[in-house]
Design a protein around this motif. Structure first.
Motif, PDB file in Angstrom:
ATOM      1  N   SER A  18     -21.380 -11.872 -51.812  1.00  0.00           N
ATOM      2  CA  SER A  18     -21.109 -10.445 -51.991  1.00  0.00           C
ATOM      3  C   SER A  18     -22.390  -9.662 -52.257  1.00  0.00           C
ATOM      4  N   SER A  19     -23.473 -10.327 -52.631  1.00  0.00           N
ATOM      5  CA  SER A  19     -24.732  -9.619 -52.869  1.00  0.00           C
ATOM      6  C   SER A  19     -25.568  -9.481 -51.595  1.00  0.00           C
ATOM      7  N   GLY A  60     -21.855  -8.403 -47.207  1.00  0.00           N
ATOM      8  CA  GLY A  60     -21.324  -9.655 -47.718  1.00  0.00           C
ATOM      9  C   GLY A  60     -19.814  -9.703 -47.732  1.00  0.00           C
ATOM     10  N   ILE A 119     -22.116 -15.263 -54.498  1.00  0.00           N
ATOM     11  CA  ILE A 119     -23.451 -14.992 -53.962  1.00  0.00           C
ATOM     12  C   ILE A 119     -23.381 -14.243 -52.629  1.00  0.00           C
ATOM     13  N   SER A 167     -18.265 -12.584 -45.117  1.00  0.00           N
ATOM     14  CA  SER A 167     -18.420 -13.583 -46.171  1.00  0.00           C
ATOM     15  C   SER A 167     -18.185 -14.988 -45.695  1.00  0.00           C
TER      16      SER A 167
END
Length: 142
Positions: free
Chosen positions: A128-129, A133, A126, A137
């Protein structure tokens, strides 16, 4: 769009979809854990990154379990990582059933059929979206 262009576009798209490797590799072309188990000589000692779901953290024995979309499990020994500060915060944020990008070294298949490996890092998919991200991260990914 004219009828001819639409027909050409449709046939090109159908042709591309027919050639994509959907069979043993799954819907997105990613290798599955059962493929690793079947070809363990080929993948032995390789660094692999997969999208897996978190299953369970066994604090008594220091094991962490993930599974793929075909419900095949993989287990990692977390005794060393549990003492490291950056892993301790990530372990607290694990959620069962959430997708993670897991990077590991493939060791093989154990005596009871569980796939084993050395955990290198994991990051929630999630993140990375979100904007930037990959950079921010906060997940363990070395």
């Amino acid at each position: 769009m004219t009828g001819v262009k639409r027909t050409v576009m449709t046939s090109v798209l159908c042709g591309l979809l027919g050639v994509l490797p959907l069979g043993a590799r799954g819907q997105d072309g990613e290798i599955l854990l059962r493929d690793l188990a079947a070809g363990q000589e080929k993948y032995q000692g390789q660094k692999i990154t997969m999208t897996l779901k978190f299953k369970h953290l066994d604090t008594l024995f220091g094991k962490i379990y993930f599974y793929d979309r075909k419900n095949f499990d993989i287990v990692f020994d977390m005794t060393l990582q549990a003492t490291m500060r950056e892993y301790r915060t990530e372990i607290l944020n694990l959620h069962e059933g959430l997708d993670y990008r897991v990077t590991f070294l493939f060791n093989g298949v154990g005596n009871i059929g569980l796939i084993t490996g050395e955990l290198i890092g994991f990051t929630p998919v999630i993140l990375s979206s979100l904007p930037d991200g990959d950079k921010k991260s906060g997940g363990i990914n070395k």
